[in-house]
Scaffold this motif. Structure first.
Motif, short mmCIF file in Angstrom:
data_model
loop_
_atom_site.label_atom_id
_atom_site.label_comp_id
_atom_site.label_asym_id
_atom_site.label_seq_id
_atom_site.Cartn_x
_atom_site.Cartn_y
_atom_site.Cartn_z
N THR A 1 45.09 73.67 80.75
CA THR A 1 45.96 72.52 80.49
C THR A 1 45.29 71.50 79.59
O THR A 1 45.87 71.03 78.62
N CYS B 1 46.80 68.05 86.78
CA CYS B 1 47.69 68.78 85.86
C CYS B 1 49.12 68.79 86.39
O CYS B 1 49.33 68.81 87.59
N ARG B 2 50.06 68.84 85.47
CA ARG B 2 51.47 68.96 85.87
C ARG B 2 51.77 70.37 86.37
O ARG B 2 52.44 70.55 87.37
N ASN C 1 45.98 70.56 90.84
CA ASN C 1 47.32 69.98 90.87
C ASN C 1 47.30 68.46 90.81
O ASN C 1 48.31 67.84 90.47
#
Length: 197
Positions: A106, A160-161, A157
């Protein structure tokens, strides 16, 4: 290969993801960044890396941390951002490398040379591997797997989306239990060579 290559390896505990990343780094002649990232950062900042390692890829303790005017008192959060910045600088400089975890799939998404993998495995095969590598009982292995994966998932999590382990966030997800470690490395090497030509 012409141009930059960044290989990002996310992994379940016990899947052999770290060993696979090491093998890919060797096959492509690239540096590997994992917990050794903290040694590089510690050298740059002239601090002891053993202190930093305690907080590496660990979820932030929400009860004990607070953020005031954009500054956090969470060691876990500060170390995570130090690592993200370090990797971004390496990528911006044009360096090619392999990175394990650290939300790299990400955080380095904008770089055209990025190829991201997620290594998973069958529960029993992972437990066997953990028992062998760490010399623990099956129950201890299962407990370690559960704890480590919970920490990795919670860490990922938070920053990051996209969800940790969700195949849509990676170029390629593979179950290492099916082909074994060597077979998985060979499959990923072929994928990388095909994707970069």
């Amino acid at each position: 290969m012409d141009g930059q290559m960044i290989i990002s390896v996310g992994r379940e505990f016990g899947s052999g993801g770290h060993v696979i990343a090491e093998a890919l780094a060797k096959r492509f002649g690239l540096p590997l960044y994992d917990s050794n990232l903290l040694e590089h950062i510690a050298q740059e900042k002239n601090i002891d890396h053993t202190e930093l390692k305690k907080y590496d890829e660990k979820p932030k303790n929400r009860l004990l941390s607070r953020t005031v005017r954009g500054y956090s008192n969470s060691a876990q959060e500060n170390i995570a951002y130090m690592q993200f910045d370090y990797l971004k600088k390496k990528a911006e400089s044009g360096e090619s490398f392999v990175v394990v975890g650290r939300c790299a799939e990400t955080k380095l998404k904008g770089f055209p040379g990025l190829i991201s993998f997620f290594i998973l495995g069958d529960k029993e095969k992972k437990a066997e591997r953990v028992m062998k590598v760490y010399g623990v009982s099956r129950d201890e292995a299962l407990h370690m797997m559960e704890r480590e994966d919970w920490e990795r998932k919670t860490y990922h999590n938070y920053y990051c989306r996209g969800k940790w382990g969700d195949s849509r966030n990676y170029d390629f997800s593979i179950n290492s239990s099916r082909l074994g470690i060597d077979g998985t490395v060979t499959m990923l090497e072929e994928y990388i060579r095909a994707a970069t030509h």
